[in-house]
Design a protein around this motif. Sequence first.
Motif: not given
Length: 388
Positions: A303, A305-306, A321, A325, A334
């Motif tokens: 996924t 995430t950054t 996101t 989350r 994760d």
Amino acid sequence: MASRKKIGAFTYTAKIMADRKTKQLCNRLRSHHIALIDHADVDEIAACALLDTGVRAVVNLSPYMTGQYPAEGARRLLDEGVHLFELAADLVESGLIDRLDGVFATIEDNQLKVCTAEGERLVMPLLAVTKEKIEAKWRDATDSLDVTLSRFIDNTLSYAGMEKDLFLKPLCPLALKTRIDDRHVVVVVRGKHYREDLQTLHAYIREYRPVLIGVDGGADALMQAGYLPDLIVGDMDSVSDKALMSGAEIVLHAFSDGRAPGRSRLDRLGLPYHLLPAPGTSEDVAMLLAFEKRAQLIVTIGTHTTMIDFLEKGRKGMASTLLVRTKIGTKLIDAKGVNQLYQPRWSWKLWGWCLAAMLMPIAAALVINPVARHAAQMLWREWRIWAF
């Protein structure tokens, strides 16, 4: 068929395969083709997809690296020996992708020489992309990363404030055949390290038998790893027909107003599906769906995430996101990059213990069973006679 000429200079003749979306192009690209893409800031995932095809020459109508952020794709391609070229911005025209798709061309002396289907001969100058040029842009992008991060955070917080009410509401109810409540769920996205992470979690998947959800191309990732997806969630722009027809239940992610560009494809294939209008990305929707169907645990692989992940997707923030989350909370694990955490190592000591464990039953049989002991003694005498 591709051909090379001139020792010391790169000359290549082949059919051009072109598409506005790199991930779609890779489905029909072969090693003997010239790839023509229009992809600014080529990301690592796109680069890996191009490398998987074995292609040796790629022409880009956009810069491989704009300098906005340190994109990994060009470096990865150059390290593997792929020849990269850019077309000058003033030569890029609308419809060029369609005109050049499927025609033969020659790359010679930093020029693209083409004879179109209409009989028109085109000679377009190319800019060769070198490691030195990419490294210079890489340094510039790294130096300006703080400014990019500041804009990214501002965008994320701004949209999070505007969209929070959308994510507080439950999704439209779906009558899924796949049972999710009180089960583990693995959500697979074709992001960084997804192959290695899937391999690392093989024992977990085998033991717990979780519900496997592929987000668009994540369904193909599951099949490549030897699994069948239970659910496919997405807008259906990057998943293969093979995955769609694997028997998985399909959830078509639509815009909040109900528009779903992937609807026509599913209708053409004659496949049943659930329509799910929802804000955010398809991977957000997959996680929310598992959460609202009362999954016991949600494990994500690949996924985004950054900041770099989202910039590579062309998104200038990660509001959806962040909200998803935050809503799911402790049920979400994760597993992205879990393969880098631990790799089992074999040692001579371990091999020794394994050998001892194998020899122990044989030794016990020789000690306890008189027939086995007598046979071992005879073999020993025969060996001594033969040896001496």
